[in-house]
Motif scaffolding. Structure first.
Motif, short mmCIF file in Angstrom:
data_model
loop_
_atom_site.label_atom_id
_atom_site.label_comp_id
_atom_site.label_asym_id
_atom_site.label_seq_id
_atom_site.Cartn_x
_atom_site.Cartn_y
_atom_site.Cartn_z
N LYS A 12 0.84 -1.21 0.00
CA LYS A 12 0.00 0.00 0.00
C LYS A 12 0.88 1.26 0.00
N GLN A 13 1.94 1.23 0.82
CA GLN A 13 2.84 2.39 0.88
C GLN A 13 3.55 2.59 -0.47
N TRP A 14 3.91 1.47 -1.12
CA TRP A 14 4.55 1.55 -2.43
C TRP A 14 3.61 2.22 -3.43
N GLN A 15 2.35 1.83 -3.37
CA GLN A 15 1.33 2.41 -4.24
C GLN A 15 1.28 3.93 -4.04
N GLU A 16 1.30 4.35 -2.77
CA GLU A 16 1.22 5.79 -2.45
C GLU A 16 2.46 6.53 -2.97
N LEU A 17 3.64 5.91 -2.78
CA LEU A 17 4.88 6.53 -3.25
C LEU A 17 4.84 6.72 -4.77
N MET A 18 4.43 5.67 -5.47
CA MET A 18 4.41 5.74 -6.94
C MET A 18 3.37 6.73 -7.45
N ARG A 19 2.42 7.08 -6.63
CA ARG A 19 1.40 8.06 -7.03
C ARG A 19 1.71 9.47 -6.51
N SER A 20 2.84 9.63 -5.82
CA SER A 20 3.14 10.95 -5.25
C SER A 20 3.95 11.79 -6.25
N PRO A 21 3.85 13.12 -6.15
CA PRO A 21 4.59 13.96 -7.10
C PRO A 21 6.11 13.82 -6.92
N MET A 22 6.83 13.78 -8.00
CA MET A 22 8.30 13.69 -7.93
C MET A 22 8.90 14.75 -8.85
#
Ligand code: HEC
Length: 162
Positions: free
Chosen positions: A91-101
């Motif tokens: 779930k955390q990985w999902q959030e990271l991949m959807r966060s602005p970079m």
């Protein structure tokens, strides 16, 4: 006659092709590997990958890079994706991949990725396991990095003429 033969040969080749590409069932992790490869993620997230035309052993893949990318956003470093995946839940990985970079991370490519694809990538990274060190922290604009870095500041041809 000749055209009949070549037609038959063509059909045969087509059949061979379809056998090779036939839906060989991929595991979720294999699918993740495939997505990372077609997504060009190694180009930045594996030191020396692009420079060696991809001829680097899989053990070294996606362990991040300490060569920065310096631009108007400051200096960013492609993170160690294996270490990150090892630390995070799905779930955390999902959030990271959807966060602005920040650039040059191709954020729009990630935005176009389905949740299922993001999870396949996670499973592959977990299969590879933790390796290497964390990448250096990003630097704000105006700070000169003490690592190697690519200069991503656009220069105009006019300005470099003089
Ligand atoms: C052109 C270089 C480049 C490519 C190609 C690239 N990245 Fe990145 N990536 C970066 C940089 C630079 C950062 C750090 C961005 C920041 O600090 O805001 C980053 C950050 C990340 C992060 C966050 C890492 C962390 O620990 O916070 C993830 C996840 C990520 N990238 C996944 C991917 C995936 C998946 C692909 C392939 C689809 C990919 N990247 C392709 C350069 C790249």
């Amino acid at each position: 006659m000749a055209s009949k033969i070549s037609y038959a040969f063509g059909a045969f080749m087509l059949l061979c092709g379809s056998t090779v590409n036939a839906d060989t069932p991929m595991t979720d992790a294999q699918r993740g590997k495939y997505l990372l490869q077609v997504g060009g993620c190694n180009d930045c997230h594996t030191m020396g990958y692009a420079q060696n035309n991809g001829r680097l052993p899989e053990e070294q893949w996606l362990t991040g890079s300490n060569v920065g990318f310096m631009g108007p956003w400051g200096t960013t470093y492609p993170g160690n994706l294996r270490k990150r995946a090892a630390q995070l839940s799905a779930k955390q990985w999902q959030e990271l991949m959807r966060s602005p970079m920040r650039p040059p991370m191709p954020t729009p490519s990630l935005a176009a990725m389905s949740d299922a694809d993001i999870q396949s990538i996670y499973h592959y990274l977990r299969t590879l396991g933790d390796a290497g060190d964390a990448a250096p922290a990003a630097l704000p604009p105006g700070v000169t990095p003490n690592t190697a870095y690519f200069d991503f500041v656009p220069k105009s041809a006019e300005a470099t003429k003089s």
